[in-house]
Design a protein around this motif. Structure first.
Motif, PDB file in Angstrom:
ATOM      1  N   VAL A 238       0.825  -1.209   0.000  1.00 53.77           N
ATOM      2  CA  VAL A 238       0.000   0.000   0.000  1.00 53.77           C
ATOM      3  C   VAL A 238       0.862   1.264   0.000  1.00 53.77           C
ATOM      4  CG1 VAL A 238      -1.564   1.346   1.455  1.00 53.77           C
ATOM      5  CG2 VAL A 238      -2.051  -1.060   0.982  1.00 53.77           C
ATOM      6  N   ARG A 239       1.915   1.259   0.785  1.00 55.15           N
ATOM      7  CA  ARG A 239       2.805   2.440   0.830  1.00 55.15           C
ATOM      8  C   ARG A 239       3.396   2.732  -0.549  1.00 55.15           C
ATOM      9  NH1 ARG A 239       4.583   4.545   5.676  1.00 55.15           N
ATOM     10  NH2 ARG A 239       6.431   5.336   4.599  1.00 55.15           N
ATOM     11  N   SER A 240       3.790   1.689  -1.252  1.00 52.65           N
ATOM     12  CA  SER A 240       4.337   1.870  -2.590  1.00 52.65           C
ATOM     13  C   SER A 240       3.283   2.429  -3.544  1.00 52.65           C
ATOM     14  CB  SER A 240       4.869   0.526  -3.119  1.00 52.65           C
ATOM     15  OG  SER A 240       5.316   0.658  -4.452  1.00 52.65           O
ATOM     16  N   LEU A 241       2.085   1.883  -3.481  1.00 48.17           N
ATOM     17  CA  LEU A 241       1.006   2.353  -4.350  1.00 48.17           C
ATOM     18  C   LEU A 241       0.673   3.817  -4.068  1.00 48.17           C
ATOM     19  CD1 LEU A 241      -1.291   1.955  -6.391  1.00 48.17           C
ATOM     20  CD2 LEU A 241      -2.668   0.970  -4.529  1.00 48.17           C
ATOM     21  N   VAL A 242       0.530   4.161  -2.811  1.00 52.15           N
ATOM     22  CA  VAL A 242       0.197   5.545  -2.444  1.00 52.15           C
ATOM     23  C   VAL A 242       1.290   6.496  -2.887  1.00 52.15           C
ATOM     24  CG1 VAL A 242      -0.176   7.130  -0.515  1.00 52.15           C
ATOM     25  CG2 VAL A 242      -1.307   4.895  -0.536  1.00 52.15           C
TER      26      VAL A 242
END
Length: 248
Positions: A238-242
């Motif tokens: 999720v951190r990468s996507l955000v």
């Protein structure tokens, strides 16, 4: 606009719900097919029914919209085809496409969701070949201009849910009739092989981020799961996507 990344506790809770949905939906589809369609009995009935991973689509849509992505820019059903280089197109599970001020469109992200329950020996190679092929196809199409003036390259995500069972966690013998396999594959279970596979997808930049989760059917009521590798967690995914969304 503020960046929204859910706390580990909140993300874990929502992932619990997605896992619970996965198992209950899978069981429901298997039972329905075994009652009404002899050809779809057993494991195949639960597989061909699809939709088991829709809980993860719900989680990802929530995170995207919290970070300013419009509902109409997120596709999770219908219009999921993206051009390929080696084939005309492929359906992804989640696609984010943003309109540009110039009137064109830009591919922001594409995500593939996969699961495997049972039949580990038969399906492991199929899953790995599918993932590698999808990545090669879309990245080559991007290089050849299939997505217009998209820059930087689209964010590609791969999420795998694997059944945690005796057969998926015990070491499996490898065949070496002519040459030796790489040492990291010796005395490994299918679970470890999936972990290695996801890590290598990132190492070779086939995908931008990957998540690898394990769970068993007993978790249907509460959505229990494990994350064998610290760099393949839902939180890192999720951190990468955000980060990509905010930078786009």
């Amino acid at each position: 606009m503020d960046i929204f990344i859910p706390s580990k506790e909140e993300l874990e809770h929502r992932t619990n719900e997605a896992i619970s949905f996965f198992w209950t939906t899978r069981t429901s589809q298997r039972d329905k097919n075994s009652e009404g369609n002899v050809q779809n009995q057993g494991t195949r009935g639960s597989v061909t029914g699809g939709k088991q991973l829709n809980g993860f689509l719900k989680v990802l849509r929530w995170i995207l919209t919290q970070n300013g992505v419009l509902d109409e820019e997120i596709f999770t059903s219908g219009k999921l085809e993206l051009p390929g280089f080696y084939r005309p197109s492929k359906q992804w599970d989640l696609v984010v496409i943003r309109k540009q001020p110039s009137g064109g469109k830009r591919l922001i992200a594409a995500i593939e969701l996969k699961s495997q329950v049972g039949s580990f020996g038969n399906n492991f190679n199929n899953r790995t070949e599918e993932a590698m092929g999808s990545s090669l196809d879309i990245l080559t199409a991007y290089r050849e201009g299939a997505f217009g003036d998209s820059a930087p390259s689209p964010w590609l995500g791969y999420l795998m849910v694997l059944e945690e069972s005796l057969k998926s966690t015990v070491p499996v013998r490898v065949a070496e009739p002519h040459f030796k396999v790489f040492n990291e594959f010796r005395d490994t279970s299918y679970a470890k092989r999936y972990e290695l596979f996801c890590k290598k997808l990132l190492l070779e930049r086939n995908y931008t981020a990957a998540a690898f989760l394990m769970s068993n059917q007993e978790a249907a009521a509460y959505g229990g799961y494990s994350e064998p590798a610290s760099d393949l967690t839902m939180h890192s995914f999720v951190r990468s996507l955000v980060g990509h969304i905010i930078g786009s």
